[in-house]
Design an enzyme around this catalytic site. Structure first.
Site, short mmCIF file in Angstrom:
data_model
loop_
_atom_site.label_atom_id
_atom_site.label_comp_id
_atom_site.label_asym_id
_atom_site.label_seq_id
_atom_site.Cartn_x
_atom_site.Cartn_y
_atom_site.Cartn_z
N ASP A 8 0.80 -1.23 0.00
CA ASP A 8 0.00 0.00 0.00
C ASP A 8 0.84 1.29 0.00
O ASP A 8 1.55 1.57 0.97
CB ASP A 8 -0.90 0.03 1.23
CG ASP A 8 -1.81 -1.19 1.32
OD1 ASP A 8 -1.32 -2.31 1.11
OD2 ASP A 8 -2.99 -1.03 1.66
N GLU A 39 -4.40 2.34 -3.17
CA GLU A 39 -5.64 2.89 -2.60
C GLU A 39 -5.42 4.01 -1.59
O GLU A 39 -6.37 4.70 -1.25
CB GLU A 39 -6.46 1.78 -1.95
CG GLU A 39 -5.86 1.22 -0.68
CD GLU A 39 -6.94 1.00 0.38
OE1 GLU A 39 -8.14 1.02 0.07
OE2 GLU A 39 -6.55 0.81 1.55
N ASN A 40 -4.17 4.21 -1.13
CA ASN A 40 -3.87 5.30 -0.19
C ASN A 40 -2.90 6.33 -0.79
O ASN A 40 -2.32 7.13 -0.06
CB ASN A 40 -3.24 4.75 1.10
CG ASN A 40 -4.15 3.80 1.85
OD1 ASN A 40 -3.78 2.67 2.12
ND2 ASN A 40 -5.34 4.25 2.20
N ASN A 67 -10.48 -0.77 0.30
CA ASN A 67 -11.66 -0.14 0.90
C ASN A 67 -11.67 1.37 0.75
O ASN A 67 -12.71 2.00 0.94
CB ASN A 67 -11.77 -0.52 2.39
CG ASN A 67 -10.59 -0.04 3.20
OD1 ASN A 67 -9.44 -0.39 2.91
ND2 ASN A 67 -10.85 0.73 4.25
N HIS A 68 -10.54 1.98 0.39
CA HIS A 68 -10.50 3.43 0.16
C HIS A 68 -10.60 3.78 -1.34
O HIS A 68 -10.31 4.92 -1.72
CB HIS A 68 -9.22 4.02 0.75
CG HIS A 68 -9.16 4.00 2.24
ND1 HIS A 68 -10.06 4.69 3.03
CD2 HIS A 68 -8.33 3.36 3.10
CE1 HIS A 68 -9.79 4.48 4.30
NE2 HIS A 68 -8.74 3.67 4.37
N HIS A 150 -7.44 -7.71 0.02
CA HIS A 150 -7.40 -6.54 0.88
C HIS A 150 -8.32 -6.79 2.08
O HIS A 150 -9.55 -6.61 1.99
CB HIS A 150 -7.87 -5.32 0.08
CG HIS A 150 -7.46 -4.01 0.65
ND1 HIS A 150 -6.20 -3.48 0.47
CD2 HIS A 150 -8.12 -3.10 1.41
CE1 HIS A 150 -6.12 -2.32 1.07
NE2 HIS A 150 -7.27 -2.06 1.65
N HIS A 175 -3.80 -4.07 3.23
CA HIS A 175 -4.74 -3.31 4.06
C HIS A 175 -4.21 -2.99 5.45
O HIS A 175 -4.42 -1.88 5.93
CB HIS A 175 -6.09 -4.02 4.20
CG HIS A 175 -7.06 -3.32 5.10
ND1 HIS A 175 -7.57 -2.07 4.81
CD2 HIS A 175 -7.60 -3.68 6.30
CE1 HIS A 175 -8.40 -1.70 5.78
NE2 HIS A 175 -8.43 -2.66 6.69
N HIS A 177 -1.14 -2.71 6.52
CA HIS A 177 0.05 -1.86 6.45
C HIS A 177 1.22 -2.36 7.30
O HIS A 177 2.24 -1.67 7.40
CB HIS A 177 -0.27 -0.40 6.86
CG HIS A 177 -1.11 0.32 5.87
ND1 HIS A 177 -1.16 1.71 5.80
CD2 HIS A 177 -1.95 -0.11 4.91
CE1 HIS A 177 -2.01 2.07 4.84
NE2 HIS A 177 -2.51 0.97 4.29
#
Length: 264
Positions: A8, A39-40, A67-68, A150, A175, A177
């Site tokens: 991520d 996603e981040n 999810n983001h 994720h 997810h 991290h």
């Protein structure tokens, strides 16, 4: 086939780290294909078109999400057209984007599936059923298939590894991290890691400013999290896949930070 998966990417520092280390990763691991979870990438929440273009220009061949995915609304403007980006496949029917893709680079083809867990995360369709269906479908086109799961719960991710053993080439969790020290090749030939870790601020809390997070834990009050600053870390996974069978020949963790990195 040699593949590098980058955990991520978080915020500006995460993107700068990817840009800085991609030449080193290519030199050290000689990957045919590089996949990254993005996603981040935009301020720690979501991704936008400019950042997507940057990652591809720097040498990333495919982007997975989580999810983001929808945190930056700009994504709705390009996700349907961007063939090199996927979001979790087990979202509700009619969700924009796609959940699987075939990435082509350096004369190689890699199937990629993105899934999201259901434990401690918002409701979604069954990831196990979606995984089996999509991996089987991709294997009709290429034996080599990577699955980015994720998910929050380690048990759910481990279960997915066993579920896809012998079908997928690599099942890698994202997810949380935090990179896990459990890289292995399962009995039927699937490489597995519970979480690839993150790429971005080393000294925050999952990439966010540590002081803000600590205060929230102490007083329980609402707080706006911002991406941490300071030293960087890059985490990920390297896998070498037998192209005739789709089984992993080698898997190992990648983790390098600002204090340990020596450019080659």
């Amino acid at each position: 086939m040699k593949v590098v998966f980058i955990g991520d990417i978080v915020g500006n520092l995460g993107r700068d780290t990817v840009k800085r280390l991609l030449p080193w990763l290519r030199e050290k691991y000689q990957p045919h294909i590089i996949i990254a979870n993005g996603e981040n990438a935009a301020g720690g929440r979501g991704i936008n078109a400019a950042i997507t273009r940057e990652l591809f220009e720097w040498g990333v061949h495919g982007i997975t999400m989580g999810n983001h995915t929808w945190d930056n609304r700009e994504i709705f403007e390009f996700i349907d057209d961007e063939q090199r980006m996927i979001r979790p496949a087990n979202l509700a029917p009619g969700t924009p984007g796609r959940g699987s893709m075939i990435v082509k680079a350096n004369g190689k083809e890699l199937g990629v599936v993105n899934l999201i867990g259901r434990t401690f995360l918002p409701p979604s369709e069954c990831p196990f059923l979606a995984a089996e269906e999509l991996v089987t479908e991709l294997r009709r086109k290429t034996k080599c298939v990577l699955v980015d799961f994720h998910a929050e719960a380690t048990s759910e991710k481990i279960a997915m590894g066993w579920h896809l053993d012998g079908i997928a080439s690599l099942v890698v969790g994202t997810h949380t991290h935090v990179q896990t020290n459990d890289d292995r090749i399962l009995p039927e030939g699937t490489a597995y890691v519970t979480d690839a870790g993150m790429t971005g601020p080393r000294d925050g809390v999952l990439g966010m400013d540590k002081d803000t997070v600590v205060r929230k834990f102490m007083n329980g009050l609402p707080a706006r999290f911002t991406v941490a600053e300071g030293k960087w870390v890059l985490s990920g996974v390297f896998v070498d896949i037998d192209e005739t069978t789709g089984k992993a020949k080698q898997v190992r963790l990648i983790r390098v930070d600002e204090d340990s990195w020596i450019a080659t």
